[in-house]
Scaffold this motif. Sequence first.
Motif, mmCIF file in Angstrom:
data_model
loop_
_atom_site.group_PDB
_atom_site.id
_atom_site.type_symbol
_atom_site.label_atom_id
_atom_site.label_comp_id
_atom_site.label_asym_id
_atom_site.label_seq_id
_atom_site.Cartn_x
_atom_site.Cartn_y
_atom_site.Cartn_z
ATOM 1 N N VAL A 1 -27.355 14.471 2.466
ATOM 2 C CA VAL A 1 -28.066 13.291 2.950
ATOM 3 C C VAL A 1 -27.737 13.037 4.412
ATOM 4 O O VAL A 1 -28.399 12.239 5.068
ATOM 5 N N LEU B 1 -24.488 2.470 -2.278
ATOM 6 C CA LEU B 1 -23.486 3.510 -2.531
ATOM 7 C C LEU B 1 -23.106 3.576 -3.999
ATOM 8 O O LEU B 1 -22.529 4.576 -4.438
ATOM 9 N N GLN C 1 -23.689 -1.489 2.332
ATOM 10 C CA GLN C 1 -24.165 -0.111 2.141
ATOM 11 C C GLN C 1 -23.722 0.789 3.295
ATOM 12 O O GLN C 1 -24.498 1.561 3.842
ATOM 13 N N THR C 2 -22.475 0.619 3.690
ATOM 14 C CA THR C 2 -21.933 1.465 4.768
ATOM 15 C C THR C 2 -20.729 2.230 4.250
ATOM 16 O O THR C 2 -20.010 1.779 3.353
ATOM 17 N N HIS D 1 -20.853 9.873 -3.680
ATOM 18 C CA HIS D 1 -21.087 10.463 -2.366
ATOM 19 C C HIS D 1 -19.844 11.275 -1.972
ATOM 20 O O HIS D 1 -18.713 10.831 -2.199
ATOM 21 N N HIS E 1 -24.918 13.809 -1.870
ATOM 22 C CA HIS E 1 -24.937 13.186 -3.189
ATOM 23 C C HIS E 1 -24.220 14.171 -4.086
ATOM 24 O O HIS E 1 -24.703 15.284 -4.332
ATOM 25 N N TRP F 1 -21.181 5.189 8.620
ATOM 26 C CA TRP F 1 -22.549 5.629 8.262
ATOM 27 C C TRP F 1 -23.206 4.548 7.391
ATOM 28 O O TRP F 1 -22.606 4.065 6.427
ATOM 29 N N HIS F 2 -24.403 4.180 7.790
ATOM 30 C CA HIS F 2 -25.165 3.201 6.985
ATOM 31 C C HIS F 2 -26.086 3.967 6.047
ATOM 32 O O HIS F 2 -26.974 4.699 6.479
ATOM 33 N N SER F 3 -25.863 3.747 4.769
ATOM 34 C CA SER F 3 -26.636 4.480 3.771
ATOM 35 C C SER F 3 -27.907 3.724 3.422
ATOM 36 O O SER F 3 -27.864 2.507 3.183
#
Lengths: 195, 936
Positions: free
Chosen positions: B68, B94, B42-43, B99, B61, B88-90
């Motif tokens: 975000v 994703l 999730q990065t 995004h 988004h 960036w760690h979401s």
Amino acid sequence: MEGAADSDTPVPERSAADRAAALARLLHRDCTRLLELYKEREDFLSQHAPGGERLVTLALCPEAPSTAEQVGHVRSALRRCMELLECLIVREVEEMGEELQGEYESLRKTVKDRLGHLLHSTGALLENGEGGCPPSPPMQCIQGQDEVEASDSFAAKIWTYKVLLELIHWTDSASQTLHVFHTEKHGQQQQQQLL
Amino acid sequence: MQGWVTLALLLSLGVGCSLGQNGVGELPVPRGLTLNPDLPAQTLSLTWQSDSSLFDLEIFHTELMNVVLNETVAVKTDPVTGLHSWTWHSPLPLECTSHSAHIRARNQQSVSQWSPLQTIPGWDIPEKSESNMFPQDKVVPVGSNMTFCCIVKEKEDFKEIMYGRQEMSATRLSRRTYAITATNQPVSGNTGTNVICCSQRLTLTGAVVFVGYPPGDEGLVCETRDLASAECSWKKGRDTGLRMRRSRTKYTLNGRDCLEANERKRWWCSSKAWEQSWTLVARNPLGTVHLMDSAQLTDRVHLLAPVNVTAVEVKAWSATLQWSWSVAAYKKLEMVCQLQLFAHELNSTRNYSGPGLSSVVLESLWPDVDYTVTLYCGSKHGFWKWGDKSAPYRIHTKMDRPDALDVWMWMDSSNTGCVFWKPLSVRKSHGALVGYEVSQSSAEEDGWTPVSLPPGNFSYPIILNNGSDITVAVAARNPAGLSQPSTVTTPAYRADSQLSMSELLSTNGSFVLSWQPNANASSGYAVEWVPTGCSGLCPVDWKKVPESDSSFTLNSDSLVAGVRYTVSVYALSTGAPTLLQRWQGYSQEMTPSQSVRELLPNQSGSDVLLSWKATAMENQRGFIRGYTIYLANAAHLELIANISDPEVQSYRVKGLSLSSYKFVVKAYTSAGEDAGATVAIKMEMDTADMLFVGILVPLGIMFCCLILISICCYKKREWVKKAFYPEIPGPKVPGDWSSPQGPLDVKPSPHSLVHIVESPEWDFTKEGLFPVPEEEEESENDNIEVDADSDEPALLRYYNQVVGDGSHGNQVSDSSGSSNTSVDSTQTEITYAGIQSPTSSQGACGGGGYRPQMQSVIGPAEPQIEFEADFQDDGLHAGYKPQCSWQLDSPEAENFSGSLGSPTSVTSSQFLIPESSEEKPQPSNTWFHNFLSGKS
């Protein structure tokens, strides 16, 4: 168990078709109970029924005008169910190991054994392979995974649920078809005796 | 001209610089922005080219352009690639939605233009029309937060997202995407936690999350079982909660997979060779644990269990045990072994050592005992731990002769006694006893007289014929033989009364005895205790004390509370035991179980002397310390005396008035009073008072009553006269009785009535009764009214008057005519109608009816015959017959008064026919009425 009484009670001159029908009824009850146990473990299944297509169909089989042919069709479906069940057991043992030995695991094995007996019994009834809908192609267990359209755990749970539904459906069909088959056979025998 | 050009250039440069520092557009826009997503992690990695080192980043988004991330970061150029890179760690997978990102350079307050938006598509784009949920099969630690998103199938509605059984609040991220965040997640079940996305009608999709813990294993220890290989074990520690194969903990030992742990889920690993140090790595998706251990092989020897344990030689007091080892290398190992012997109350543990130990001799066993042996061993040098236990092995030792008995003799009189011996314990009997042999000898008789007794006997009576001492020997027998005999000589009998016994006080229920050492006690002392006053089969107990001791504590275990014991100490020697000292005491005093006996009150004037007797000793349950006397009132007891001398068993209560008293006497011990005996007494006057009160006072009262009655009678004399001496009316004779009457025409009367008619003359020639017509009954009843209703005294007086007149000269003078006289004297004729038939009445007493009148005419010469007939009839008829007997008895009776007043008197018609009083008006009623009404 009532079902056990049906199958274990010695009845003189009980026909093979009658015994197979009784075994199918017993197996149907076992499968129903197995699904209940699975729903207890995965409680979301009690609240929301997943959709999707059937896993076992006889859409490709020709019409079966005679009861014997219908028995053959049902047997084909049961063979597919057996393959699905074996795949299910392999997957669950692989995922969970064999240390879990609750009622679900015990009944799962019982269903597998009885389904094997039912397949053998119905095969013996069909002397000339009558009603021979070509059996489904041999299903590799990896194909069973393909059936769930994904390899994640949730899809596997849905797939397991569908396999159990198919077992319930086809064992019920088997019990009804075998009962009709037994009734017809019995009638024919009586007519032959009268002649 | 050149000057204007130079000025314009300088101005343009100055403006440009100022714009570059404060305005937009001066800094170059970052170039080549690319987005590289790592979906499982999730990065999102952003790379770009720029000369600046400070940048503003914005991530959206895409569909709803929700920002975000809006952050300013300082990123230096990578010297190798010459690119700027930032990751960036979401918090959201994703895949959930598209995004977009753009970037601009910043230099303090000046920024460049935003770079063009770069977008990574999510799974909610129209090309992916199916339902999906992210993330799938994530393994996260307990307590973590996690965001799940559900992408709804095209043309399908959205209802809810369930986390387990919990309905979560969903946030819409795009046209088809909804998200929830589960916070502080608890540990999952066996098959993970289900997250379900539902439409109104069915389950759309779902995911499973596995929430658990990192490995918690600890305590790695390696040891050897065969002196060559290694087995390393550890504690599993906290359950990770991760059951699925993919998330289970995986173990490696010194870099090798640990199959025992990974496949069989056992918490040990084996290694074919011993290594000096060991490292176990436990790893699961949530963490890794390293466990270390190091040791020499000789310090970690854990022996296997001995096998084939057998007893090769079993005796009464010993046995030889052998076993073997399954590992040949053990034979040279210096080892120590421990044997555990289990038997009833005979458990013991013994240690043996030696190289390759495989046989030991078990000494100090007890005969005839079942032993269970368990054996285990360890390395003697560098002892690590005891090895595995062998299987239990049973040994039964042989029997041996019993030990000598503990014998004592107790004399209950000068020439009778009993020999006692104590039962042998298992340790002393050495086999089941089959009996006892008692032998006795005396000075007068040579040799011993043996007697065999069954094993249940523990005493034998002794009788001294001529007062000489007897020596008794007792031995126990079992299948292995006879024990050594124990001898005892009769001690001299000393009654309690012959000794001055001291009172023995207990200490916590026990008696602490001490005595002066005696030079004659060559064999020690014997302390004997027995319930005081016991006779017959008494529970005699004793304990023998070594010669060196002159004190003994008699524990409460062998004493009964509330029982008085006589405790004696004897000096033991080769001859008869010698009594040294004797006590009496209670191990624990209790209140008397019964009250004093024979409590009696004795009045003496105004005093009362209470006397009683003490209760029996077995009921005293303690030394009687005195008595308390209470006066019992209605609700409580009033203490009037406390007698502290138990010998005093009477008490005088003085100065009591005339009343009833109840006294309670209680005996008391040190434990308290008994329930008490009660006696009641009513105080009475003495003789003079009794004479006055008992005689004179009643006499005076009687005189007063007489005087009052006399006065009353005098004043009511008229009434008294009428009531008690009424006028006697003269007889009224109906009809003409002067002419003789003709023969009677007798007919039976329908009623059983007695008709009394006055008859001035009685004709003796007539036989039978005179019938009276029914019509005359009433008038005749009227005539006899006075007679019939007279009370007895009046009747008697009236009768006396009539009899006394003697006016009828035709009366017979003999006694046989008494009945006639009686009838005649009343000058009445009695007719019984309906009682009997007049014709049959001739049969006199033969009938069941009334017969005296008939008898009256029977001659006196016939009484005996009449009696016999009557006597026989008595048994046949239940009719009225007293006149028959009276007839028999009365011939000699001169005195008529003897029959007067008798119910059998014919004169008294009232007695004979009491029923008539109901039918007739009764004058007595009138009298009684007058009396009540007070009329004179």
